[in-house]
Design a protein around this motif. Structure first.
Motif, PDB file in Angstrom:
ATOM      1  N   PHE A  61       0.865  -1.172   0.000  1.00 55.93           N
ATOM      2  CA  PHE A  61       0.000   0.000   0.000  1.00 55.93           C
ATOM      3  C   PHE A  61       0.902   1.223   0.000  1.00 55.93           C
ATOM      4  CE2 PHE A  61       0.765   1.763   4.174  1.00 55.93           C
ATOM      5  CZ  PHE A  61       1.233   0.673   4.890  1.00 55.93           C
ATOM      6  N   ALA A  62       0.337   2.384  -0.235  1.00 62.65           N
ATOM      7  CA  ALA A  62       1.083   3.621  -0.046  1.00 62.65           C
ATOM      8  C   ALA A  62       0.157   4.696   0.511  1.00 62.65           C
ATOM      9  CB  ALA A  62       1.757   4.075  -1.333  1.00 62.65           C
ATOM     10  N   CYS A  63      -0.804   5.151  -0.305  1.00 62.08           N
ATOM     11  CA  CYS A  63      -1.594   6.317   0.121  1.00 62.08           C
ATOM     12  C   CYS A  63      -2.718   5.969   1.090  1.00 62.08           C
ATOM     13  CB  CYS A  63      -2.188   7.000  -1.107  1.00 62.08           C
ATOM     14  SG  CYS A  63      -3.533   6.063  -1.875  1.00 62.08           S
ATOM     15  N   ARG A  64      -3.235   4.776   1.033  1.00 63.35           N
ATOM     16  CA  ARG A  64      -4.392   4.332   1.820  1.00 63.35           C
ATOM     17  C   ARG A  64      -5.643   5.160   1.536  1.00 63.35           C
ATOM     18  NH1 ARG A  64      -2.094   0.820   5.956  1.00 63.35           N
ATOM     19  NH2 ARG A  64      -4.216   0.368   6.563  1.00 63.35           N
ATOM     20  N   GLY A  65      -5.696   5.805   0.393  1.00 65.98           N
ATOM     21  CA  GLY A  65      -6.860   6.649   0.127  1.00 65.98           C
ATOM     22  C   GLY A  65      -7.395   6.533  -1.290  1.00 65.98           C
ATOM     23  N   GLY A  66      -7.040   5.481  -2.007  1.00 68.00           N
ATOM     24  CA  GLY A  66      -7.601   5.279  -3.340  1.00 68.00           C
ATOM     25  C   GLY A  66      -6.914   6.056  -4.444  1.00 68.00           C
ATOM     26  N   ALA A  67      -5.740   6.606  -4.159  1.00 63.71           N
ATOM     27  CA  ALA A  67      -5.112   7.494  -5.135  1.00 63.71           C
ATOM     28  C   ALA A  67      -3.884   6.925  -5.839  1.00 63.71           C
ATOM     29  CB  ALA A  67      -4.728   8.808  -4.459  1.00 63.71           C
ATOM     30  N   CYS A  68      -3.386   5.769  -5.422  1.00 61.86           N
ATOM     31  CA  CYS A  68      -2.097   5.359  -5.994  1.00 61.86           C
ATOM     32  C   CYS A  68      -2.105   3.984  -6.669  1.00 61.86           C
ATOM     33  CB  CYS A  68      -1.027   5.374  -4.922  1.00 61.86           C
ATOM     34  SG  CYS A  68      -1.146   4.018  -3.762  1.00 61.86           S
ATOM     35  N   SER A  69      -2.991   3.100  -6.273  1.00 60.80           N
ATOM     36  CA  SER A  69      -3.112   1.746  -6.815  1.00 60.80           C
ATOM     37  C   SER A  69      -2.036   0.766  -6.363  1.00 60.80           C
ATOM     38  CB  SER A  69      -3.203   1.749  -8.347  1.00 60.80           C
ATOM     39  OG  SER A  69      -1.931   1.737  -8.936  1.00 60.80           O
ATOM     40  N   ASN A  70      -1.192   1.139  -5.427  1.00 55.65           N
ATOM     41  CA  ASN A  70      -0.222   0.173  -4.888  1.00 55.65           C
ATOM     42  C   ASN A  70      -0.914  -1.015  -4.219  1.00 55.65           C
ATOM     43  OD1 ASN A  70       2.754   1.010  -5.004  1.00 55.65           O
ATOM     44  ND2 ASN A  70       1.681   2.916  -4.587  1.00 55.65           N
ATOM     45  N   CYS A  71      -2.094  -0.777  -3.702  1.00 58.16           N
ATOM     46  CA  CYS A  71      -2.796  -1.804  -2.922  1.00 58.16           C
ATOM     47  C   CYS A  71      -3.727  -2.653  -3.780  1.00 58.16           C
ATOM     48  CB  CYS A  71      -3.612  -1.135  -1.838  1.00 58.16           C
ATOM     49  SG  CYS A  71      -4.957  -0.165  -2.554  1.00 58.16           S
ATOM     50  N   LEU A  99      -9.208  -1.625  -5.229  1.00 61.99           N
ATOM     51  CA  LEU A  99      -8.183  -1.102  -4.331  1.00 61.99           C
ATOM     52  C   LEU A  99      -8.488  -1.588  -2.916  1.00 61.99           C
ATOM     53  CD1 LEU A  99      -8.095   2.466  -5.864  1.00 61.99           C
ATOM     54  CD2 LEU A  99      -6.444   0.617  -6.216  1.00 61.99           C
ATOM     55  N   CYS A 101      -7.359  -0.780  -0.102  1.00 61.72           N
ATOM     56  CA  CYS A 101      -7.372   0.210   0.982  1.00 61.72           C
ATOM     57  C   CYS A 101      -8.712   0.899   1.143  1.00 61.72           C
ATOM     58  CB  CYS A 101      -6.267   1.245   0.780  1.00 61.72           C
ATOM     59  SG  CYS A 101      -6.572   2.400  -0.577  1.00 61.72           S
TER      60      CYS A 101
HETATM   61 FE1  FES Z   1      -3.053   3.909  -2.553  1.00 62.58          FE
HETATM   62 FE2  FES Z   1      -4.771   1.990  -1.930  1.00 62.58          FE
HETATM   63  S1  FES Z   1      -2.890   2.425  -1.021  1.00 62.58           S
HETATM   64  S2  FES Z   1      -4.861   3.349  -3.592  1.00 62.58           S
END
Ligand code: FES
Length: 127
Positions: A61-71, A99, A101
């Motif tokens: 994960f990275a942003c935990r807010g739906g903005a990066c797609s790492n998760c 996502l 997160c």
């Molecule tokens: Fe960034 Fe889920 S952690 S979109």
């Protein structure tokens, strides 16, 4: 809700594909480690990512807010609704990408492949 999970990174080495109908059967038979394949329980009040973390798993994960797609995860079976605000393209969504997160499954039994940020088609979305 019960969620069966599989690590995307194990697909390549076994020559499996997200489209294999028996992907999870093969994974169950492959003697994968507990971090790569297994089952978690997700409460209605938590996201899929939180549930994995509460189970002691280290999903990306990275942003935990739906903005990066790492998760990102690929939903193979079951239903995981899409929140309104996120970075995924319609094409991704149609392919079952979600996502972790910001989403929670709504079906009793769900199968997801996590770590799909390593999928070639996803790499453009990564921040
Ligand atoms: Fe960034 Fe889920 S952690 S979109």
């Amino acid at each position: 809700y019960r969620v069966e999970f599989l690590n995307y990174e194990r697909l390549d080495e076994h020559d499996w594909s997200l489209d294999d109908e028996d992907l999870f059967e093969k994974a169950a038979d492959a003697n994968l480690g507990n971090a790569d394949y297994g089952e978690i329980t997700v409460e209605e009040s938590e996201t899929l990512l939180e549930a994995a973390e509460n189970a002691g798993l280290a999903w990306p994960f990275a942003c935990r807010g739906g903005a990066c797609s790492n998760c990102a995860v690929a939903v193979i079976d079951g239903e995981v609704p899409i929140p309104t605000s996120h970075v995924l393209t319609q094409e991704m969504i149609d392919r079952g990408i979600r996502l972790s997160c910001i989403t929670t499954p709504v079906t009793e039994d769900t199968q997801v492949v996590f770590n799909v940020k390593h999928m070639p088609a996803m790499e453009d979305l990564l921040l």
